[in-house]
Design a protein around this motif. Structure first.
Motif, PDB file in Angstrom:
ATOM      1  N   ALA A 325      25.368 -30.384  25.141  1.00  0.00           N
ATOM      2  CA  ALA A 325      24.543 -30.844  24.026  1.00  0.00           C
ATOM      3  C   ALA A 325      23.260 -30.028  23.911  1.00  0.00           C
ATOM      4  O   ALA A 325      22.765 -29.792  22.802  1.00  0.00           O
ATOM      5  CB  ALA A 325      24.218 -32.329  24.199  1.00  0.00           C
ATOM      6  N   SER A 326      22.719 -29.572  25.037  1.00  0.00           N
ATOM      7  CA  SER A 326      21.529 -28.723  25.002  1.00  0.00           C
ATOM      8  C   SER A 326      21.819 -27.402  24.321  1.00  0.00           C
ATOM      9  O   SER A 326      20.985 -26.859  23.578  1.00  0.00           O
ATOM     10  CB  SER A 326      21.001 -28.477  26.418  1.00  0.00           C
ATOM     11  N   ALA A 327      23.009 -26.868  24.571  1.00  0.00           N
ATOM     12  CA  ALA A 327      23.391 -25.620  23.907  1.00  0.00           C
ATOM     13  C   ALA A 327      23.493 -25.833  22.394  1.00  0.00           C
ATOM     14  O   ALA A 327      23.074 -24.984  21.593  1.00  0.00           O
ATOM     15  CB  ALA A 327      24.718 -25.115  24.469  1.00  0.00           C
ATOM     16  N   VAL A 328      24.024 -26.985  21.991  1.00  0.00           N
ATOM     17  CA  VAL A 328      24.104 -27.304  20.558  1.00  0.00           C
ATOM     18  C   VAL A 328      22.702 -27.405  19.973  1.00  0.00           C
ATOM     19  O   VAL A 328      22.411 -26.878  18.889  1.00  0.00           O
ATOM     20  CB  VAL A 328      24.879 -28.620  20.345  1.00  0.00           C
ATOM     21  N   GLN A 329      21.810 -28.067  20.681  1.00  0.00           N
ATOM     22  CA  GLN A 329      20.439 -28.199  20.211  1.00  0.00           C
ATOM     23  C   GLN A 329      19.757 -26.842  20.116  1.00  0.00           C
ATOM     24  O   GLN A 329      19.017 -26.578  19.148  1.00  0.00           O
ATOM     25  CB  GLN A 329      19.652 -29.115  21.146  1.00  0.00           C
ATOM     26  N   GLY A 330      20.004 -25.966  21.081  1.00  0.00           N
ATOM     27  CA  GLY A 330      19.393 -24.651  21.044  1.00  0.00           C
ATOM     28  C   GLY A 330      19.811 -23.848  19.830  1.00  0.00           C
ATOM     29  O   GLY A 330      19.038 -23.062  19.286  1.00  0.00           O
ATOM     30  N   ARG A 331      21.039 -24.052  19.378  1.00  0.00           N
ATOM     31  CA  ARG A 331      21.550 -23.286  18.233  1.00  0.00           C
ATOM     32  C   ARG A 331      21.252 -23.977  16.899  1.00  0.00           C
ATOM     33  O   ARG A 331      20.929 -23.318  15.904  1.00  0.00           O
ATOM     34  CB  ARG A 331      23.063 -23.085  18.386  1.00  0.00           C
ATOM     35  N   TYR A 332      21.368 -25.304  16.862  1.00  0.00           N
ATOM     36  CA  TYR A 332      21.278 -26.012  15.581  1.00  0.00           C
ATOM     37  C   TYR A 332      20.097 -26.981  15.493  1.00  0.00           C
ATOM     38  O   TYR A 332      19.943 -27.670  14.483  1.00  0.00           O
ATOM     39  CB  TYR A 332      22.570 -26.795  15.329  1.00  0.00           C
ATOM     40  N   GLY A 333      19.274 -27.040  16.545  1.00  0.00           N
ATOM     41  CA  GLY A 333      18.201 -28.023  16.574  1.00  0.00           C
ATOM     42  C   GLY A 333      17.239 -27.926  15.417  1.00  0.00           C
ATOM     43  O   GLY A 333      16.850 -28.940  14.817  1.00  0.00           O
ATOM     44  N   ASP A 334      16.837 -26.714  15.060  1.00  0.00           N
ATOM     45  CA  ASP A 334      15.893 -26.560  13.959  1.00  0.00           C
ATOM     46  C   ASP A 334      16.496 -27.016  12.637  1.00  0.00           C
ATOM     47  O   ASP A 334      15.804 -27.588  11.785  1.00  0.00           O
ATOM     48  CB  ASP A 334      15.446 -25.102  13.861  1.00  0.00           C
ATOM     49  N   ALA A 335      17.781 -26.767  12.459  1.00  0.00           N
ATOM     50  CA  ALA A 335      18.442 -27.175  11.223  1.00  0.00           C
ATOM     51  C   ALA A 335      18.616 -28.697  11.157  1.00  0.00           C
ATOM     52  O   ALA A 335      18.477 -29.306  10.093  1.00  0.00           O
ATOM     53  CB  ALA A 335      19.798 -26.488  11.092  1.00  0.00           C
ATOM     54  N   LEU A 336      18.920 -29.316  12.311  1.00  0.00           N
ATOM     55  CA  LEU A 336      19.109 -30.767  12.330  1.00  0.00           C
ATOM     56  C   LEU A 336      17.799 -31.513  12.108  1.00  0.00           C
ATOM     57  O   LEU A 336      17.761 -32.507  11.377  1.00  0.00           O
ATOM     58  CB  LEU A 336      19.723 -31.192  13.671  1.00  0.00           C
ATOM     59  N   GLY A 337      16.741 -31.056  12.747  1.00  0.00           N
ATOM     60  CA  GLY A 337      15.464 -31.744  12.651  1.00  0.00           C
ATOM     61  C   GLY A 337      15.354 -32.891  13.634  1.00  0.00           C
ATOM     62  O   GLY A 337      16.353 -33.389  14.180  1.00  0.00           O
ATOM     63  N   SER A 338      14.135 -33.323  13.882  1.00  0.00           N
ATOM     64  CA  SER A 338      13.873 -34.304  14.937  1.00  0.00           C
ATOM     65  C   SER A 338      14.469 -35.680  14.661  1.00  0.00           C
ATOM     66  O   SER A 338      14.936 -36.355  15.578  1.00  0.00           O
ATOM     67  CB  SER A 338      12.361 -34.434  15.149  1.00  0.00           C
ATOM     68  N   ILE A 339      14.461 -36.137  13.412  1.00  0.00           N
ATOM     69  CA  ILE A 339      14.974 -37.483  13.116  1.00  0.00           C
ATOM     70  C   ILE A 339      16.472 -37.564  13.399  1.00  0.00           C
ATOM     71  O   ILE A 339      16.949 -38.505  14.050  1.00  0.00           O
ATOM     72  CB  ILE A 339      14.669 -37.872  11.661  1.00  0.00           C
ATOM     73  N   ARG A 340      17.233 -36.596  12.928  1.00  0.00           N
ATOM     74  CA  ARG A 340      18.678 -36.625  13.195  1.00  0.00           C
ATOM     75  C   ARG A 340      18.975 -36.507  14.680  1.00  0.00           C
ATOM     76  O   ARG A 340      19.872 -37.184  15.201  1.00  0.00           O
ATOM     77  CB  ARG A 340      19.353 -35.488  12.428  1.00  0.00           C
ATOM     78  N   ILE A 341      18.236 -35.634  15.370  1.00  0.00           N
ATOM     79  CA  ILE A 341      18.445 -35.487  16.812  1.00  0.00           C
ATOM     80  C   ILE A 341      18.146 -36.801  17.522  1.00  0.00           C
ATOM     81  O   ILE A 341      18.882 -37.231  18.417  1.00  0.00           O
ATOM     82  CB  ILE A 341      17.585 -34.341  17.360  1.00  0.00           C
ATOM     83  N   THR A 342      17.063 -37.473  17.123  1.00  0.00           N
ATOM     84  CA  THR A 342      16.713 -38.756  17.741  1.00  0.00           C
ATOM     85  C   THR A 342      17.818 -39.791  17.541  1.00  0.00           C
ATOM     86  O   THR A 342      18.234 -40.474  18.496  1.00  0.00           O
ATOM     87  CB  THR A 342      15.400 -39.290  17.145  1.00  0.00           C
ATOM     88  N   VAL A 343      18.304 -39.936  16.332  1.00  0.00           N
ATOM     89  CA  VAL A 343      19.333 -40.937  16.038  1.00  0.00           C
ATOM     90  C   VAL A 343      20.617 -40.636  16.809  1.00  0.00           C
ATOM     91  O   VAL A 343      21.230 -41.539  17.413  1.00  0.00           O
ATOM     92  CB  VAL A 343      19.599 -41.008  14.523  1.00  0.00           C
ATOM     93  N   LEU A 344      21.050 -39.381  16.811  1.00  0.00           N
ATOM     94  CA  LEU A 344      22.257 -39.006  17.547  1.00  0.00           C
ATOM     95  C   LEU A 344      22.088 -39.246  19.045  1.00  0.00           C
ATOM     96  O   LEU A 344      22.986 -39.786  19.708  1.00  0.00           O
ATOM     97  CB  LEU A 344      22.592 -37.540  17.292  1.00  0.00           C
ATOM     98  N   ALA A 345      20.935 -38.858  19.585  1.00  0.00           N
ATOM     99  CA  ALA A 345      20.702 -39.005  21.020  1.00  0.00           C
ATOM    100  C   ALA A 345      20.683 -40.466  21.434  1.00  0.00           C
ATOM    101  O   ALA A 345      21.294 -40.864  22.435  1.00  0.00           O
ATOM    102  CB  ALA A 345      19.391 -38.318  21.405  1.00  0.00           C
ATOM    103  N   VAL A 346      19.997 -41.300  20.667  1.00  0.00           N
ATOM    104  CA  VAL A 346      19.916 -42.727  20.993  1.00  0.00           C
ATOM    105  C   VAL A 346      21.293 -43.379  20.899  1.00  0.00           C
ATOM    106  O   VAL A 346      21.666 -44.214  21.746  1.00  0.00           O
ATOM    107  CB  VAL A 346      18.896 -43.429  20.073  1.00  0.00           C
ATOM    108  N   ALA A 347      22.082 -42.999  19.899  1.00  0.00           N
ATOM    109  CA  ALA A 347      23.426 -43.570  19.767  1.00  0.00           C
ATOM    110  C   ALA A 347      24.296 -43.219  20.973  1.00  0.00           C
ATOM    111  O   ALA A 347      25.009 -44.081  21.512  1.00  0.00           O
ATOM    112  CB  ALA A 347      24.081 -43.066  18.481  1.00  0.00           C
ATOM    113  N   LEU A 348      24.236 -41.969  21.405  1.00  0.00           N
ATOM    114  CA  LEU A 348      25.031 -41.556  22.567  1.00  0.00           C
ATOM    115  C   LEU A 348      24.570 -42.262  23.841  1.00  0.00           C
ATOM    116  O   LEU A 348      25.395 -42.702  24.652  1.00  0.00           O
ATOM    117  CB  LEU A 348      24.931 -40.042  22.743  1.00  0.00           C
ATOM    118  N   MET A 349      23.254 -42.377  24.013  1.00  0.00           N
ATOM    119  CA  MET A 349      22.746 -43.039  25.214  1.00  0.00           C
ATOM    120  C   MET A 349      23.087 -44.525  25.231  1.00  0.00           C
ATOM    121  O   MET A 349      23.435 -45.089  26.271  1.00  0.00           O
ATOM    122  CB  MET A 349      21.242 -42.827  25.320  1.00  0.00           C
ATOM    123  N   LEU A 350      23.010 -45.173  24.068  1.00  0.00           N
ATOM    124  CA  LEU A 350      23.387 -46.588  24.006  1.00  0.00           C
ATOM    125  C   LEU A 350      24.857 -46.783  24.325  1.00  0.00           C
ATOM    126  O   LEU A 350      25.235 -47.744  25.011  1.00  0.00           O
ATOM    127  CB  LEU A 350      23.081 -47.150  22.613  1.00  0.00           C
TER     128      LEU A 350
END
Length: 465
Positions: A325-350
């Motif tokens: 997932a870190s590799a995905v963030q490194g490549r697409y993180g800027d395009a996704l933006g912080s809000i989408r990353i937060t929602v995806l991360a929280v869903a996976l952790m839950l």
């Protein structure tokens, strides 16, 4: 190099630094995964079950002192000497724990190790800020996350096998030897490289702070010591009767909150937008994840009679999920933006915490734990590099050390306090007769709480980066 577009973390001007620092991350990963895997055995061998959580929180607590010291030291004279001192303390702590004959000596080693581990994290962040341009920060932090790939595949299994067929002591002594070798490698790679802070166009000068620089640093060190002592106190409260332990823990947590205020950006504890929310998100997410993870191998060993070798499989899958997932963030993180990353991360952790919670209640298939914890690791892998990138984006050369220190302080304090609180709940306040249910209910609540700062972080001074 022909220009910024041609620059990479592997070009000839940076490849040595990239390799050397990745080696340090690799060793930190090996140690972290090994400790989580073997701690149930260590606690049994040294007759320290009541102090199980302290063995984790002690290292994180003293890490706060190391972070403050190295942050100030790095801002004053650069990160080279602080990095070397931190690595030396890290190795010394491993040796003390590896040779310990009782649980209290083992914890002393973990306290020393924490000083080094915390300082090393901050020093590496400042090295990145001084050597790599901003557009490479996402890539270098993704490389650091990828340095967990090999440890995640072999670390927990190897630590379990070493514990089963040799002795748990070698999981500490072996990493100490490798750290000494890495120290020599990094020193050689950094020799002759300038780590001075260069003012860049557009940096705003920092307003003068009141008081002398030494006085400010002394105050920060004192506050960091208060945080460390109180965090360890919360852990030791589990060894006291509930009538004493619970009020003691609550008082210690209140003192931690007060002491943290000057160590973090203004507005952190109220989730103010931008950098304060980044720092708060790190503390809550780290605390939720690591408090839960500390009990994953213990659950598999105690409830389902897994060997230490196979109990580490859940950590292996989580670390692989984190790295991927870190590799995905490194490549697409800027395009996704912080809000989408937060929602995806929280869903996976839950999903991950919820899966382990179901098993702890129903005692269903233990393999659900292994898969679920892989999902939780993937959530952290999406989130962690993004938080570090945002911290540097909100920083200038004048406060890189303070802000990097604040991020790491939040990480370690959140983890130390919440691991200790989970240990207290596990021992003194079990839900339905099970301490595991208490731990995973707490973790789920914290993951949901992390949405508050997570949705207020922004994407850096210039919007999406």
């Amino acid at each position: 190099m022909s220009g910024p577009a041609a620059a990479t973390i592997w070009d000839r001007t940076r490849i040595g630094i990239t390799i050397g620092t990745v080696v340090l991350i690799f060793l930190a990963a090996i140690e972290a995964l090994a400790v989580t895997t073997v701690m149930p055995v260590v606690a049994d061998d040294l007759h320290g079950q009541a102090l199980f959580a302290v063995a984790f929180s002690a290292t994180l607590a003293t890490g706060v002192i190391g972070m403050v010291a190295v942050g100030a030291w790095s801002d004053r004279s650069g990160p080279r000497a602080p990095l070397y001192a931190a690595v030396a303390l890290f190795a010394a702590g491993l040796l003390v724990s590896g040779f310990a004959l009782d649980m209290h000596t083992f914890i002393v080693g973990r306290l020393i190790q924490g000083l080094g581990a915390g300082g090393q994290t901050v020093a590496l962040y400042v090295v990145v800020a001084r050597i790599y341009p901003p557009h490479l920060h996402g890539r270098i932090f993704a490389a650091y996350a990828a340095a967990w790939v090999v440890p995640s595949m072999i670390g927990p299994f190897l630590a379990g096998a070493v514990t089963e067929f040799l002795h748990w002591r070698w999981t500490f002594l072996g990493v100490a030897v490798l750290t000494a070798a890495a120290f020599a490698l990094v020193a050689a790679r950094l020799r002759g490289v300038s780590l001075a802070a260069d003012a860049t166009e557009g940096d705003e000068p920092e307003p003068p702070a009141s008081g002398s620089p030494r006085g400010r640093v002394a105050l920060r060190m004192l506050l960091a010591a208060v945080v460390a002592v109180c965090a360890v106190t919360v852990g030791f409260a589990a060894d006291a009767p509930a009538a004493l332990g619970v009020p003691l823990a609550l008082g210690a947590v209140a003192l931690i909150a007060a002491a943290l205020l000057p160590l973090l950006p203004a507005g952190t504890l109220r989730a103010a937008p931008a950098l304060p929310s980044v720092v708060l998100m790190r503390g809550i997410a780290a605390g939720a994840f690591f408090a839960a993870e500390a009990y994953v191998p213990k659950l598999l060993i105690d409830r389902f009679e897994f060997s230490p070798t196979f109990a580490g499989l859940a950590l292996t899958l989580a670390a692989l999920g984190w790295s991927g997932a870190s590799a995905v963030q490194g490549r697409y993180g800027d395009a996704l933006g912080s809000i989408r990353i937060t929602v995806l991360a929280v869903a996976l952790m839950l999903a991950g915490v919820g899966g382990v919670l179901i098993v702890s209640i129903a005692e269903s298939s233990p393999w659900i734990v292994v898969v679920a914890w892989g999902l939780a690791g993937a959530g952290m892998g999406l989130l962690y590099p993004r938080l570090t990138v945002l911290t540097l984006a909100y920083s200038t050369t004048a406060n890189e050390g303070f802000n990097s220190s604040a991020l790491s302080i939040s990480d370690s304090t959140g983890s130390a306090v919440l691991i200790a609180v989970a240990g207290l709940g596990f021992t003194l306040l079990p839900v339905g007769g099970s301490g595991y249910v208490t731990v995973y209910l707490l973790a789920a609540a914290l993951v949901l709480l992390s949405l508050l700062p997570g949705l207020r972080m922004g994407d850096g001074p210039g919007g999406r980066r």
